[in-house]
Scaffold this motif. Structure first.
Motif, mmCIF file in Angstrom:
data_model
loop_
_atom_site.group_PDB
_atom_site.id
_atom_site.type_symbol
_atom_site.label_atom_id
_atom_site.label_comp_id
_atom_site.label_asym_id
_atom_site.label_seq_id
_atom_site.Cartn_x
_atom_site.Cartn_y
_atom_site.Cartn_z
ATOM 1 N N MET A 200 -2.727 6.293 -5.450
ATOM 2 C CA MET A 200 -3.531 5.292 -5.525
ATOM 3 C C MET A 200 -4.129 4.600 -5.076
ATOM 4 O O MET A 200 -4.325 3.267 -4.780
ATOM 5 C CB MET A 200 -3.536 4.594 -7.154
ATOM 6 C CG MET A 200 -3.679 6.201 -8.338
ATOM 7 S SD MET A 200 -3.435 5.598 -9.864
ATOM 8 C CE MET A 200 -3.132 6.421 -11.386
ATOM 9 N N GLY A 201 -3.070 4.321 -3.606
ATOM 10 C CA GLY A 201 -3.146 3.468 -2.453
ATOM 11 C C GLY A 201 -1.827 1.972 -3.360
ATOM 12 O O GLY A 201 -1.363 2.078 -4.251
ATOM 13 N N MET A 202 -1.116 1.281 -2.000
ATOM 14 C CA MET A 202 -0.403 0.442 -2.247
ATOM 15 C C MET A 202 -0.133 -0.520 -2.865
ATOM 16 O O MET A 202 0.393 -0.864 -3.856
ATOM 17 C CB MET A 202 -0.238 -0.425 -0.412
ATOM 18 C CG MET A 202 0.794 -0.524 -0.433
ATOM 19 S SD MET A 202 2.809 0.554 -1.000
ATOM 20 C CE MET A 202 3.815 -0.495 -0.668
ATOM 21 N N ALA A 203 -2.000 -0.891 -2.906
ATOM 22 C CA ALA A 203 -2.114 -2.446 -4.735
ATOM 23 C C ALA A 203 -1.048 -1.781 -5.644
ATOM 24 O O ALA A 203 -0.698 -2.289 -6.418
ATOM 25 C CB ALA A 203 -3.545 -3.089 -4.261
ATOM 26 N N LYS A 204 -1.873 -0.561 -6.017
ATOM 27 C CA LYS A 204 -2.157 -0.086 -7.407
ATOM 28 C C LYS A 204 -0.441 0.645 -7.905
ATOM 29 O O LYS A 204 0.426 0.505 -8.816
ATOM 30 C CB LYS A 204 -2.504 0.925 -8.081
ATOM 31 C CG LYS A 204 -4.174 0.772 -8.028
ATOM 32 C CD LYS A 204 -5.107 1.611 -9.409
ATOM 33 C CE LYS A 204 -6.637 1.049 -9.395
ATOM 34 N NZ LYS A 204 -7.236 1.483 -10.941
ATOM 35 N N PHE A 205 0.006 0.981 -6.763
ATOM 36 C CA PHE A 205 1.562 1.093 -6.576
ATOM 37 C C PHE A 205 2.148 0.430 -7.037
ATOM 38 O O PHE A 205 3.518 0.072 -8.094
ATOM 39 C CB PHE A 205 2.224 1.950 -5.005
ATOM 40 C CG PHE A 205 3.347 2.981 -4.549
ATOM 41 C CD1 PHE A 205 3.983 3.030 -5.751
ATOM 42 C CD2 PHE A 205 4.505 1.324 -4.596
ATOM 43 C CE1 PHE A 205 5.330 3.663 -5.922
ATOM 44 C CE2 PHE A 205 6.134 2.088 -4.460
ATOM 45 C CZ PHE A 205 6.086 3.606 -5.071
ATOM 46 N N GLU A 206 2.819 -0.889 -6.604
ATOM 47 C CA GLU A 206 3.312 -2.268 -5.789
ATOM 48 C C GLU A 206 2.675 -2.944 -7.385
ATOM 49 O O GLU A 206 4.542 -3.434 -8.680
ATOM 50 C CB GLU A 206 2.695 -2.929 -4.931
ATOM 51 C CG GLU A 206 3.290 -4.622 -4.337
ATOM 52 C CD GLU A 206 2.429 -5.158 -3.648
ATOM 53 O OE1 GLU A 206 2.178 -4.474 -2.731
ATOM 54 O OE2 GLU A 206 3.108 -5.958 -4.120
ATOM 55 N N PHE A 207 1.466 -2.866 -7.943
ATOM 56 C CA PHE A 207 1.378 -3.082 -9.877
ATOM 57 C C PHE A 207 2.802 -2.172 -10.414
ATOM 58 O O PHE A 207 3.062 -2.704 -11.335
ATOM 59 C CB PHE A 207 0.129 -3.359 -9.912
ATOM 60 C CG PHE A 207 -0.163 -3.434 -11.024
ATOM 61 C CD1 PHE A 207 -0.503 -4.683 -11.820
ATOM 62 C CD2 PHE A 207 -0.531 -2.788 -12.017
ATOM 63 C CE1 PHE A 207 -0.531 -5.017 -13.018
ATOM 64 C CE2 PHE A 207 -0.608 -2.921 -13.461
ATOM 65 C CZ PHE A 207 -0.768 -3.880 -13.920
ATOM 66 N N ALA A 208 2.277 -1.336 -10.079
ATOM 67 C CA ALA A 208 3.247 -0.212 -11.771
ATOM 68 C C ALA A 208 4.533 -0.830 -11.302
ATOM 69 O O ALA A 208 4.547 -0.616 -12.735
ATOM 70 C CB ALA A 208 2.805 1.298 -11.323
ATOM 71 N N GLN A 209 5.271 -0.799 -10.054
ATOM 72 C CA GLN A 209 6.390 -0.724 -9.584
ATOM 73 C C GLN A 209 6.518 -2.333 -10.737
ATOM 74 O O GLN A 209 7.995 -2.194 -11.206
ATOM 75 C CB GLN A 209 6.863 -0.927 -8.380
ATOM 76 C CG GLN A 209 7.407 0.514 -8.246
ATOM 77 C CD GLN A 209 7.645 1.150 -8.351
ATOM 78 O OE1 GLN A 209 8.809 1.010 -8.610
ATOM 79 N NE2 GLN A 209 7.494 3.099 -8.442
ATOM 80 N N SER A 210 5.896 -3.426 -10.334
ATOM 81 C CA SER A 210 6.031 -4.347 -10.794
ATOM 82 C C SER A 210 5.992 -4.794 -12.073
ATOM 83 O O SER A 210 6.907 -5.614 -12.975
ATOM 84 C CB SER A 210 6.052 -5.754 -10.079
ATOM 85 O OG SER A 210 3.907 -5.271 -10.406
ATOM 86 N N MET A 211 5.548 -3.772 -12.701
ATOM 87 C CA MET A 211 5.257 -3.470 -14.674
ATOM 88 C C MET A 211 6.721 -3.015 -14.626
ATOM 89 O O MET A 211 6.454 -3.507 -16.509
ATOM 90 C CB MET A 211 4.102 -3.115 -14.688
ATOM 91 C CG MET A 211 2.529 -3.765 -14.472
ATOM 92 S SD MET A 211 3.262 -5.947 -15.724
ATOM 93 C CE MET A 211 2.892 -6.275 -14.506
#
Ligand code: B12
Ligand code: SF4
Length: 528
Positions: free
Chosen positions: A452-463
């Protein structure tokens, strides 16, 4: 750091944050003057420092939110400097110069924060922290009954100047910090007109400095109603906002004078914020007067439907210096630190934190007789936490929110940050893989968000990362609620609900809107 900047420039200062480092004997012995302070949960630690200073015959001065709310707890300090240091530190220093350094220094005035100095950010080691906090404004225009912000900092938001804010950011960037900056305001949008002007200048600053930071803050829910503001926040890379949702029940929101949260549907408002790329973490409270059976289900549904991953659900604490506590004191419903019911009075309530009584809003709280049977409140609370932090429920919620959110990333991570993020990712993945109950969910989310792209990947990890803490916290809540239930059923000498209050204290019709009881029947849906 702000207090350090208010002290005379020729004083040598060392700062120890005992959340992250031990107070060394070397530092202690070096100091002539000890300045200490903090919030209610830090009360036992602050008192221990005061006692140690007295034993060593060192001059000790105390300040900060808890000493301001209840100075009587800190009588053992040589000087108690209350309220906002910008105005009371000079009063104390003047007295010192006059040779009268002992006593209590306070004033009813509030300082002009445009005169607040740049905090001494050089005194901390940024590597000890996930984020650095800056404060832009103090105060909040709303009037929630349980809130002590408005007692401490007032209802007229006071903001630093734009130049001051940018100077603080320059300082932090020059000292080498990159990444997360938290705007530690009571309500970032308390004065929207000013905030919009600030955001224009901040965008320019970010562009010039090549976006060294991304931001988080806390704000009231009317943020969701202002598209212009949301867009401006997106453009400077605000990623998370904490909101006090408190309850999905409009009646309870009215009772607690937070009607502005029920003006529009909560779910719709939160989803609207997601469309602007900003995620929401939120606070919810159990134990309000008038809470009904079914509250747990409504709260679980609200958290699930809004997709709020980090939902800080807690038990209502009647903080010492609030409208709520004053009302409960006069109704004879407050319980003291020894679990004794206090008689009706207009005295100040003293909230003492100790090793045995935790004064924080997760498992502490309900320090008063509830209108609902407190065993039911504990039981509901335990059920909410067990449900929302069930591994499958939590991880599916993360996935749903990741799909809804439209994140944009402007901040450019430094090499150091990239290294830290990579190490963090490996640690998270290792923890998740070792724990069978989350393993499958974690990898499923990780693989799906990867595309889904870096931004969404990073968001999911941070959640997903906070689940390492939240799973432990959920177990702790379950355990402590069982202890609370046992205590309420078998040991407590105070009533389990207002229905069992001693004769004479039940006459008040507690179902009446609190506004009437307080005689303050103004509409609080809009700021005064
Ligand atoms: C950011 C913040 C947090 C962050 C802290 C992050 C961090 N590492 O800094 C987080 C989210 C972790 C947090 C957590 C909690 N917080 Co908090 N938090 C704040 C907030 C919004 C800003 C704090 C801040 O940076 N202020 C800026 C500085 C400049 O202000 P200041 O510290 O008050 O200092 C001024 C004066 O107090 C005085 N002063 C302070 N210390 C001293 C010392 C001396 C010697 C002197 C002379 C003067 C002095 O001078 C300074 C300049 O004016 C405040 C609200 C607020 N407006 O302050 C609440 C606040 C401090 N938090 C509060 C609470 C209750 C909590 C929690 C207990 C909530 C919970 N979940 O249970 C937890 C406790 C966590 C813990 N165990 O320590 C209360 C404290 C109430 C009280 N009477 O003690 C406040 C006031 C807000 C509120 N009502 O909710 N919090
Ligand atoms: S919105 Fe309510 S709870 Fe939040 S700071 Fe303002 S008055 Fe306090």
């Amino acid at each position: 750091m702000t207090v350090a900047a208010l002290l005379p420039a020729h004083w040598d200062i060392r700062l120890t944050d005992i959340n992250v480092a031990d107070l060394t004997d070397e530092d202690w012995n070096w100091a002539d003057v000890i300045c200490t302070g903090g919030m209610i949960p830090q009360q036992p630690g602050i008192l221990a420092i005061i006692d140690r200073a007295q034993a060593d015959e060192k001059y000790v001065v105390v300040g900060g939110p808890d000493p301001t709310s209840q100075p009587e707890v800190y009588e053992r300090a040589d000087a108690r400097v209350l309220g906002e240091g910008e105005i009371t530190v000079p009063m104390w220093l003047d007295a010192w110069r006059r040779g009268e350094p002992l006593g209590l220094f306070e004033t009813a005035d509030r300082p002009d924060v445009t005169l607040s100095p740049t905090p001494r950010f050089d005194l901390i080691n940024f590597r000890d922290y996930l984020h650095v906090g800056i404060q832009i404004s103090r105060g909040c225009p709303f009037n929630c009954e349980f809130c002590d912000i408005i007692e401490l900092y007032g209802r007229v938001p006071r903001s630093k100047s734009i130049e001051q804010v940018l100077t603080e950011l320059d300082r932090i960037a020059d000292l080498g910090h990159r990444g997360w900056v938290d705007v530690s305001d009571d309500n970032f949008i308390g004065n929207k007109k000013f905030v919009k002007k600030l955001l224009v200048a901040l965008e320019e600053w970010c562009r010039k400095r090549n976006y060294p930071f991304y931001f988080t803050t806390e704000a009231s829910m009317n943020l969701a109603d202002d598209d212009e503001l949301l867009d401006m926040m997106r453009r400077v890379d605000f990623r998370y906002v904490f909101m006090g949702i408190e309850s999905p029940d409009p009646d309870l929101l009215a009772t607690t004078q937070k009607r502005m949260n029920s003006l529009k549907p909560i779910v719709q408002r939160i989803h609207h914020v997601y469309e602007h790329g900003i995620a929401i973490t939120a606070g919810f409270i159990m134990g309000f007067d008038g809470e009904k059976p079914g509250t747990a289900d409504a709260l679980i549904d609200c958290i699930e439907e809004t997709g709020i991953n980090i939902a800080m659900v807690g038990l209502l604490v009647a903080l010492p210096n609030t409208q709520l506590t004053r009302r409960l004191m006069s109704e004879g419903r407050m319980i003291d630190g020894n679990h004794q019911l206090l008689p009706p009075s207009n005295d100040r309530y003293r909230l003492e934190s100790s090793d045995t009584i935790t004064v924080e809003n997760t498992t502490g709280g309900l320090n008063f007789v509830t209108t609902r049977d407190r065993v039911d409140v504990y039981d509901d609370y335990r059920r909410i936490i067990s449900t929302i932090y069930d591994p499958g429920v939590f991880m599916r919620r993360v996935m749903r929110t990741t799909r809804m959110l439209r994140p944009e990333r402007r901040q450019t991570p430094s090499l150091g940050e990239l290294r830290r993020n990579a190490v963090a990712f490996l640690r998270i993945a290792w923890w998740m893989t070792r724990h069978a109950e989350v393993r499958w969910h974690y990898w499923n989310n990780t693989i799906r968000t990867f595309w889904m792209g870096m931004a969404k990947f990073e968001f999911a990890q941070s959640m997903m990362a906070p689940y390492m803490h939240l799973s432990k916290q959920a177990a702790r809540v379950r355990h402590e609620m069982q202890l609370g239930i046992n205590f309420a059923q078998h040991k407590a000498t105070y009533p389990r609900s207002t229905a069992d209050l001693p004769a004479g204290r039940q006459s008040q019709d507690l179902s009446l809107p609190v506004l009437e009881v307080l005689g303050a029947g103004r509409d609080c849906s809009e700021p005064a």
